[in-house]
Motif scaffolding. Structure first.
Motif, PDB file in Angstrom:
ATOM      1  N   GLU A   1       1.986 -13.592   8.616  1.00 23.68           N
ATOM      2  CA  GLU A   1       1.327 -13.554   7.924  1.00 23.68           C
ATOM      3  C   GLU A   1       0.851 -11.838   7.195  1.00 23.68           C
ATOM      4  OE1 GLU A   1       1.261 -14.824  10.088  1.00 23.68           O
ATOM      5  OE2 GLU A   1       1.857 -17.256  10.353  1.00 23.68           O
ATOM      6  N   PHE A   2      -0.282 -11.640   5.891  1.00 29.16           N
ATOM      7  CA  PHE A   2      -0.224 -10.988   5.259  1.00 29.16           C
ATOM      8  C   PHE A   2       0.319  -9.564   5.245  1.00 29.16           C
ATOM      9  CE2 PHE A   2      -4.030 -12.365   7.973  1.00 29.16           C
ATOM     10  CZ  PHE A   2      -5.107 -12.369   7.332  1.00 29.16           C
ATOM     11  N   GLY A   3       1.363 -10.032   5.332  1.00 21.25           N
ATOM     12  CA  GLY A   3       3.102  -9.164   5.331  1.00 21.25           C
ATOM     13  C   GLY A   3       2.622  -8.691   4.398  1.00 21.25           C
ATOM     14  N   SER A   4       2.438  -9.199   2.964  1.00 24.24           N
ATOM     15  CA  SER A   4       2.880  -7.961   1.592  1.00 24.24           C
ATOM     16  C   SER A   4       1.706  -6.508   1.936  1.00 24.24           C
ATOM     17  CB  SER A   4       2.659  -8.708   0.252  1.00 24.24           C
ATOM     18  OG  SER A   4       1.370  -9.326   0.441  1.00 24.24           O
ATOM     19  N   VAL A   5       0.459  -7.395   2.026  1.00 23.70           N
ATOM     20  CA  VAL A   5      -0.839  -6.455   2.827  1.00 23.70           C
ATOM     21  C   VAL A   5      -0.248  -5.293   3.318  1.00 23.70           C
ATOM     22  CG1 VAL A   5      -3.376  -5.840   2.810  1.00 23.70           C
ATOM     23  CG2 VAL A   5      -2.798  -7.873   1.568  1.00 23.70           C
ATOM     24  N   LEU A   6      -0.493  -5.238   4.118  1.00 24.85           N
ATOM     25  CA  LEU A   6       0.612  -4.201   5.378  1.00 24.85           C
ATOM     26  C   LEU A   6       1.660  -3.181   4.530  1.00 24.85           C
ATOM     27  CD1 LEU A   6       0.968  -7.555   8.622  1.00 24.85           C
ATOM     28  CD2 LEU A   6      -1.188  -5.339   8.144  1.00 24.85           C
ATOM     29  N   ARG A   7       2.553  -4.345   4.183  1.00 24.08           N
ATOM     30  CA  ARG A   7       3.477  -3.308   3.743  1.00 24.08           C
ATOM     31  C   ARG A   7       2.859  -2.665   3.405  1.00 24.08           C
ATOM     32  NH1 ARG A   7       6.404  -8.368   4.143  1.00 24.08           N
ATOM     33  NH2 ARG A   7       6.051  -9.070   1.955  1.00 24.08           N
ATOM     34  N   LEU A   8       2.170  -2.923   1.682  1.00 23.86           N
ATOM     35  CA  LEU A   8       1.320  -1.651   0.612  1.00 23.86           C
ATOM     36  C   LEU A   8       0.985  -0.610   1.655  1.00 23.86           C
ATOM     37  CD1 LEU A   8       0.108  -3.618  -1.384  1.00 23.86           C
ATOM     38  CD2 LEU A   8       1.218  -2.498  -1.546  1.00 23.86           C
ATOM     39  N   LEU A   9       0.093  -1.176   2.912  1.00 22.74           N
ATOM     40  CA  LEU A   9      -1.125   0.223   3.452  1.00 22.74           C
ATOM     41  C   LEU A   9      -0.641   0.497   4.263  1.00 22.74           C
ATOM     42  CD1 LEU A   9      -3.576  -2.442   4.932  1.00 22.74           C
ATOM     43  CD2 LEU A   9      -3.830  -0.481   3.147  1.00 22.74           C
ATOM     44  N   GLU A  10       0.780   0.008   4.700  1.00 17.59           N
ATOM     45  CA  GLU A  10       2.272   1.162   5.838  1.00 17.59           C
ATOM     46  C   GLU A  10       2.468   2.362   4.293  1.00 17.59           C
ATOM     47  OE1 GLU A  10       4.312  -1.286   8.175  1.00 17.59           O
ATOM     48  OE2 GLU A  10       2.823  -1.668   9.625  1.00 17.59           O
ATOM     49  N   ALA A  11       2.643   1.649   3.706  1.00 15.44           N
ATOM     50  CA  ALA A  11       3.468   2.330   2.033  1.00 15.44           C
ATOM     51  C   ALA A  11       2.898   3.292   2.294  1.00 15.44           C
ATOM     52  CB  ALA A  11       4.366   1.845   1.412  1.00 15.44           C
ATOM     53  N   ALA A  12       1.434   3.191   1.683  1.00 19.36           N
ATOM     54  CA  ALA A  12       1.209   4.243   1.094  1.00 19.36           C
ATOM     55  C   ALA A  12       0.376   5.658   2.450  1.00 19.36           C
ATOM     56  CB  ALA A  12      -0.539   3.930   0.983  1.00 19.36           C
ATOM     57  N   ALA A  13       0.182   5.359   3.794  1.00 18.07           N
ATOM     58  CA  ALA A  13       0.801   6.038   4.782  1.00 18.07           C
ATOM     59  C   ALA A  13       1.502   6.318   4.685  1.00 18.07           C
ATOM     60  CB  ALA A  13       0.498   5.341   6.391  1.00 18.07           C
ATOM     61  N   ALA A  14       3.263   6.090   4.631  1.00 19.99           N
ATOM     62  CA  ALA A  14       4.350   6.499   4.722  1.00 19.99           C
ATOM     63  C   ALA A  14       4.284   7.483   3.765  1.00 19.99           C
ATOM     64  CB  ALA A  14       5.280   5.680   4.912  1.00 19.99           C
ATOM     65  N   ARG A  15       3.454   7.348   2.233  1.00 22.02           N
ATOM     66  CA  ARG A  15       3.850   8.454   1.420  1.00 22.02           C
ATOM     67  C   ARG A  15       2.917   9.863   1.418  1.00 22.02           C
ATOM     68  NH1 ARG A  15       3.713   3.644  -1.778  1.00 22.02           N
ATOM     69  NH2 ARG A  15       1.064   4.267  -2.504  1.00 22.02           N
ATOM     70  N   VAL A  16       1.722   9.565   2.663  1.00 17.16           N
ATOM     71  CA  VAL A  16       0.774  10.671   2.753  1.00 17.16           C
ATOM     72  C   VAL A  16       1.954  11.490   3.586  1.00 17.16           C
ATOM     73  CG1 VAL A  16      -1.122  10.949   3.959  1.00 17.16           C
ATOM     74  CG2 VAL A  16      -0.891  10.045   1.661  1.00 17.16           C
ATOM     75  N   SER A  17       2.646  10.806   4.833  1.00 18.22           N
ATOM     76  CA  SER A  17       2.813  11.588   5.742  1.00 18.22           C
ATOM     77  C   SER A  17       4.013  11.238   5.339  1.00 18.22           C
ATOM     78  CB  SER A  17       3.464  10.613   7.207  1.00 18.22           C
ATOM     79  OG  SER A  17       4.297  11.463   7.652  1.00 18.22           O
ATOM     80  N   ALA A  18       5.165  10.995   4.268  1.00 19.42           N
ATOM     81  CA  ALA A  18       6.592  12.245   3.631  1.00 19.42           C
ATOM     82  C   ALA A  18       6.022  13.651   2.799  1.00 19.42           C
ATOM     83  CB  ALA A  18       7.165  11.592   2.684  1.00 19.42           C
ATOM     84  N   GLY A  19       4.752  13.089   2.068  1.00 21.30           N
ATOM     85  CA  GLY A  19       3.505  14.116   1.220  1.00 21.30           C
ATOM     86  C   GLY A  19       3.995  15.853   2.026  1.00 21.30           C
ATOM     87  N   PHE A  20       3.309  15.526   3.333  1.00 24.31           N
ATOM     88  CA  PHE A  20       2.434  16.381   4.117  1.00 24.31           C
ATOM     89  C   PHE A  20       4.093  16.347   4.813  1.00 24.31           C
ATOM     90  CE2 PHE A  20       1.715  17.444   8.419  1.00 24.31           C
ATOM     91  CZ  PHE A  20       0.731  18.219   8.728  1.00 24.31           C
ATOM     92  N   LEU A  21       4.950  16.124   5.397  1.00 22.58           N
ATOM     93  CA  LEU A  21       6.426  16.736   5.696  1.00 22.58           C
ATOM     94  C   LEU A  21       6.886  18.090   4.969  1.00 22.58           C
ATOM     95  CD1 LEU A  21       8.285  13.866   8.073  1.00 22.58           C
ATOM     96  CD2 LEU A  21       6.558  15.900   8.834  1.00 22.58           C
ATOM     97  N   ALA A  22       7.107  17.102   3.096  1.00 23.21           N
ATOM     98  CA  ALA A  22       7.511  17.994   2.550  1.00 23.21           C
ATOM     99  C   ALA A  22       6.976  19.281   2.186  1.00 23.21           C
ATOM    100  CB  ALA A  22       8.060  16.761   1.417  1.00 23.21           C
ATOM    101  N   LEU A  23       5.604  18.960   2.136  1.00 18.05           N
ATOM    102  CA  LEU A  23       4.625  20.258   1.844  1.00 18.05           C
ATOM    103  C   LEU A  23       4.831  21.491   3.224  1.00 18.05           C
ATOM    104  CD1 LEU A  23       2.593  21.967   0.476  1.00 18.05           C
ATOM    105  CD2 LEU A  23       1.156  20.507   1.873  1.00 18.05           C
ATOM    106  N   THR A  24       5.003  20.850   4.704  1.00 17.16           N
ATOM    107  CA  THR A  24       5.690  21.746   5.577  1.00 17.16           C
ATOM    108  C   THR A  24       7.024  22.051   5.529  1.00 17.16           C
ATOM    109  OG1 THR A  24       3.752  19.665   6.933  1.00 17.16           O
ATOM    110  CG2 THR A  24       5.470  21.936   8.442  1.00 17.16           C
ATOM    111  N   ARG A  25       8.135  21.322   5.186  1.00 17.00           N
ATOM    112  CA  ARG A  25       8.880  21.888   4.845  1.00 17.00           C
ATOM    113  C   ARG A  25       9.298  23.216   3.617  1.00 17.00           C
ATOM    114  NH1 ARG A  25      10.680  16.846   5.421  1.00 17.00           N
ATOM    115  NH2 ARG A  25      10.510  16.912   2.503  1.00 17.00           N
TER     116      ARG A  25
END
Length: 702
Positions: free
Chosen positions: A230-254
């Motif tokens: 249930e709400f799988g597509s919405v959850l995937r979009l939200l978690e993908a957005a969070a993952a992009r923010v996290s990946a961007g922060f980790l790349a900036l940290t590196r």
């Protein structure tokens, strides 16, 4: 956006569906009741005309044999026999051609003389609307049938049906419509829960969790898999957005860390400021991979509710008419009174469930909950079917024992399934689901079972119970398989005889068990399961009425149990709830001191339901508080095992005690005696808990 907000959305959607269902049911009930009321009087008139035709035939036959109409012999006896065979006939009379009453039985309505002398009635031919049509005269509906021979009219036969009798039938129909309305509402809620409720709520909870993480600045990616779609597509979009923010922060940290490793003279001036800003972001927000957390599949847990509801409903269907069914199958048993025999099937059922639960639990843990529930439902279905074909009370005892074994298997396995699929965090919610299915079945079963027994018979109703048990097997197959090992099953221990003996002489344990748990169960089975069904039928009412009255007990439990749970916050509150619940229950049964009508039984059961909802909710919690030392030395499994065993023995002894009281004192006084005993137990419990509570030490003076 909080989980509470999303849950409110879910309940609003459920409310919209329920409102639509309620409107449809109310409209259907209104028109059904109206159509029944309009058709009842004509149907009653046709019945009166049919019975009257046979009486008229006897009169005409006597006339053909040369007996004068005014000199007929045995008319009064014939009319008495007709009234005995048709209790709805309040008045029968034969009049001469001038309308004078020659023969009469029953109570004549006011205005009958004017009616029988009415020229329209005297001169009406048999083919007109008056013949076989009901006309209201005073407090009766009168159906008039001309008595004619080829030479002319001898007179008329008048049959009166009391308006109150018709009104009672209309009221019975109205009550049945209301019962069906309530049952349909509960069925709709169960259907909604089965189709989408639990999984939709779990999806909303997951969505709320993702949004809450975003609100608090947690952009870490969860490592656990989601068990629902249930709400799988919405959850995937939200978690993908969070993952992009996290990946961007980790790349900036590196990048910043790599830039800081170059020689100092090559570093840019803004690098230190960027590193400081990065540290502030790390303090305020969370990035990277989330910790693996254990999640519980509420959709998996919810799969036990539908089969449990269907199975418990099968047993509850029999609640309102089982004692009457046993009474019809009575055979003499030397040394045992009929009243005790009627209570034996109920007592045997409770006893088997009480003593067998530890063994049922061991079997369930060895072979798996789903397989145990399937076996139990199949055994119970065979028991219900055999009960429907029972010849006497002796084989009925055997088949009710078979039903008890099946019930024990299903109940214990379903309880084990809830325990296996919940954690400490959501165990209360899991048991709320478990108890909710039982309570809804308790609301629906007795009322529908009483209606079915009155209309299609008790044996066919048992057959319907067997069919419901079979249906529950198909629902059980939708549950996930969870086979348990013998090693896990070995962890379940039965209390030893030494532990049972030490608890039986423990005053704290027996204060709660002997003064609260056992009396509450004796009252429930003795009054509600034994006395109410038999007494209601003995005063001339129906099994459907007994079912309606028993339904009010379950409704009170459903409505008041959450309130009692909210009030049971401290030990003192729980003790007051248990004691006051016993007092209210005892007062309910004692109401029969004042009157013996059906309305008083209804009021008594309402008070018993209220008292039980207050008392039972807090009892289990008090065990751990009254017996904390015993739990520390023996373990909670042993203490609670003995507590449940004694509680269920109270269930088994209730019908036997009620039967013995009926044998010596009658139904009404049996209500009163059990009520007074419960009142006494409640009062002693409150006194004992107040007396045994340690008092605070007084501060020294000076």
């Amino acid at each position: 956006m909080s989980e509470l907000y999303l849950r409110r959305i879910y309940w609003r959607l459920t409310g919209v569906v329920m409102i639509a269902v309620v409107i449809a049911l109310v409209v259907n009930s209104f028109f059904s009741h109206r159509a029944f009321e309009q058709a009842l009087v004509p149907e009653m008139a046709r019945k009166a005309a049919t019975v009257g035709a046979s009486v008229r035939g006897l009169v005409l036959k006597a006339h053909e044999n040369g007996i004068e109409f005014r000199s007929l012999y045995g008319v009064d006896q014939t009319l008495d026999e007709v009234r005995e065979e048709n209790p709805d006939f309040a008045f029968l009379a034969l009049t001469d051609p001038q309308g004078a009453i020659l023969y009469q039985r029953g109570s004549a309505p006011s205005g009958i003389e004017q009616y029988t002398h009415d020229p329209n009635v005297l001169q009406a031919p048999e083919a007109t609307e008056i013949a076989g049509r009901a006309v209201r005269i005073g407090n009766q509906y009168i159906v008039s049938l001309p008595v004619e021979v080829p030479s002319g009219r001898l007179g008329q036969l008048h049959i009166g049906v009391a308006v109150g009798f018709v009104d009672n039938i209309v009221l019975e129909m109205l009550l049945d419509v209301m019962v069906v309305l309530v049952v349909a509402l509960f069925f709709t809620l169960e259907l909604l829960n089965f189709i989408a409720g639990a999984r939709l709520e779990a999806g909303l909870r997951s969505l709320a969790g993702v949004l809450e993480r975003g609100r608090t600045g947690d952009f870490s990616a969860p490592t656990g898999e989601r068990s629902h779609s249930e709400f799988g597509s919405v959850l995937r979009l939200l978690e993908a957005a969070a993952a992009r923010v996290s990946a961007g922060f980790l790349a900036l940290t590196r990048d910043i860390e790599a830039a800081r490793r170059v020689p100092a003279h090559e570093r840019r001036d803004a690098l230190n400021a960027a590193h400081a800003g990065l540290s502030k972001l790390r303090e305020r927000y969370r990035f990277g991979s989330g910790s693996s957390t254990e999640t519980v599949d509420d959709g998996r847990l919810a799969r036990v509710r539908a089969p449990l509801f269907a199975f418990i409903l099968a047993e509850e269907l029999t609640r309102s008419f089982l004692p009457s069914y046993v009474k019809d199958l009575l055979v003499p048993i030397p040394g045992v009174s009929a009243e005790i025999i009627v209570g034996l099937p109920i007592a045997l059922f409770m006893l088997i469930v009480a003593l067998g639960q530890p063994y049922f639990g061991l079997y369930s843990e060895r072979v798996g909950h789903r397989r145990t529930m399937t076996l139990g439902a199949a055994i119970a279905a065979a028991g219900f079917l055999a009960t429907a074909m029972a010849n006497n009370v002796l084989d009925l005892l055997l088949w009710r024992g078979v039903c008890a074994v099946g019930y024990g298997f299903v109940f214990v396995a379903a309880q084990g399934f809830v325990l296996s699929n919940t954690t400490i965090a959501n165990r209360a919610r899991g048991f709320a689901l478990f108890v909710g299915a039982i309570m809804v079945a308790t609301v629906c079963g007795p009322s529908i079972g009483g209606i079915l027994a009155d209309n299609i018979g008790e044996r066919l109703t048992f057959a319907i119970s067997a069919m419901l048990a079979v249906i529950s097997i198909f629902a059980i197959q939708m549950m996930p398989e969870d086979r348990k090992s013998d090693e896990h099953a070995a962890k379940i221990k039965r209390p030893s005889l030494r532990q049972i003996g030490s608890l039986l002489i423990n005053h704290r344990f027996m204060t709660l068990t002997g003064l609260a748990a056992i009396p509450a169960k004796i009252l429930l089975t003795g009054v509600c399961f034994y006395l109410v069904p038999l007494y209601i039928v003995s005063v001339g009412s129906t099994q459907a009425m007994a079912g309606r009255i028993l339904m009010t007990y379950a409704v009170m439990m459903v409505l008041m149990a959450p309130v009692a749970t909210a009030l049971a916050k401290t030990r003192e509150h729980r003790e007051w709830l248990v004691g006051s619940g016993l007092l209210v229950s005892g007062l309910g049964a004692s109401l029969m001191l004042f009157e013996s009508g059906v309305g008083w039984v209804f009021a008594a059961v309402c008070l018993i339901g209220l008292g039980q909802s207050l008392s039972i909710t807090a009892q289990s919690a008090l065990v751990s508080e009254h017996c904390d030392q015993e739990i520390a030395s023996m373990g909670d499994q042993a203490v609670y095992g003995v507590y449940r065993l004694l509680e269920r023995l109270g269930n088994a002894s209730g019908p036997l005690l009620a039967g013995a009281l009926v044998m010596f004192t009658g139904y009404q006084r049996s209500f009163i005696v059990i009520g007074l005993l419960t009142l006494a137990c409640g009062a002693i419990f409150l006194i004992a808990t107040r007396w045994s509570r340690p008092r605070p030490a007084l501060a020294p003076v000076g």
